[in-house]
Design an enzyme around this catalytic site. Structure first.
Site, PDB file in Angstrom:
ATOM      1  N   TYR A  45       0.871  -1.184   0.000  1.00 55.48           N
ATOM      2  CA  TYR A  45       0.000   0.000   0.000  1.00 55.48           C
ATOM      3  C   TYR A  45       0.901   1.225   0.000  1.00 55.48           C
ATOM      4  O   TYR A  45       1.699   1.414   0.914  1.00 55.48           O
ATOM      5  CB  TYR A  45      -0.927  -0.004   1.216  1.00 55.48           C
ATOM      6  CG  TYR A  45      -2.054  -0.991   1.042  1.00 55.48           C
ATOM      7  CD1 TYR A  45      -3.247  -0.597   0.441  1.00 55.48           C
ATOM      8  CD2 TYR A  45      -1.924  -2.306   1.463  1.00 55.48           C
ATOM      9  CE1 TYR A  45      -4.285  -1.496   0.265  1.00 55.48           C
ATOM     10  CE2 TYR A  45      -2.958  -3.211   1.288  1.00 55.48           C
ATOM     11  CZ  TYR A  45      -4.131  -2.796   0.685  1.00 55.48           C
ATOM     12  OH  TYR A  45      -5.149  -3.698   0.511  1.00 55.48           O
ATOM     13  N   MET A  46       0.745   2.024  -1.043  1.00 52.38           N
ATOM     14  CA  MET A  46       1.622   3.166  -1.256  1.00 52.38           C
ATOM     15  C   MET A  46       0.873   4.469  -0.988  1.00 52.38           C
ATOM     16  O   MET A  46      -0.314   4.583  -1.309  1.00 52.38           O
ATOM     17  CB  MET A  46       2.137   3.167  -2.711  1.00 52.38           C
ATOM     18  CG  MET A  46       2.799   1.861  -3.153  1.00 52.38           C
ATOM     19  SD  MET A  46       4.301   1.452  -2.249  1.00 52.38           S
ATOM     20  CE  MET A  46       5.416   2.712  -2.862  1.00 52.38           C
TER      21      MET A  46
END
Length: 183
Positions: A45-46
């Site tokens: 998850y960026m």
């Protein structure tokens, strides 16, 4: 990828699952077909410091599925039902590219997942360390007007497999994992 994953919107219900093998047996009896057996899915998850991705309803995720050999770039939100994915060549390289652009990984985990197709629906059985097992009943569409109908159909389908409102999990895995890390 399968037509089961075509669409901009997803109706989905997630339930806590006590006995994954029992559900697998029931799915097979109901005529479900196995799409991906025993995959390991790694999610990154960026977020970027200049975005509001920390909101629980929006996320940018890079996913690597093995042994299926599928890599995806997934954007969910801001509406809870919005979900778009596109295949990418290399998950790690994509993470590196986003890092170069100033993004950072706020969460990385691997889950075990099997995906079954039953008629137009897809049902996933997930196992996440420290969170347990879950069953997700879902369908994708490009027509947001169909989402209430699909939600009702998913609830009826889940009920056929013994799931009730008390088993329902309303949080996504990102939220569950981040909450677990905070505790």
């Amino acid at each position: 990828m399968s037509e089961h994953f075509q669409g901009k919107f997803e109706a989905e219900l997630k339930y806590h699952l006590q006995d994954p093998q029992k559900l697998i047996n029931e799915l097979k009896k109901a005529g479900a077909t196995l799409f991906t057996p025993e995959n390991k899915e790694t999610d990154w998850y960026m977020e970027h410091n200049n975005t509001e991705f920390s909101a629980p309803t929006i996320s940018l995720c890079i996913r690597k599925m093995q042994p299926a050999g599928i890599n995806l770039l997934i954007v969910k939100g801001p509406d809870l039902s919005q979900c778009e994915a596109v295949r990418i060549e290399n998950a790690e390289k994509t993470v590196s590219m986003f890092t170069t652009l100033g993004y950072h990984c706020i969460l990385n985990y691997t889950k075990s997942r099997e995906i079954y197709f039953l008629d137009e629906f897809h049902i996933t059985i997930d196992k996440l360390d420290n969170l347990g097992s879950f069953a997700e009943f879902a369908i994708m569409t490009d027509d947001p007007n169909k989402l209430p109908l699909y939600a009702d159909q998913l609830k009826q389908l889940a009920t056929k497999f013994g799931f009730t409102e008390k088993n329902l999990e309303k949080n996504n895995y990102k939220t569950l994992m981040l909450n677990k890390l905070k505790s």
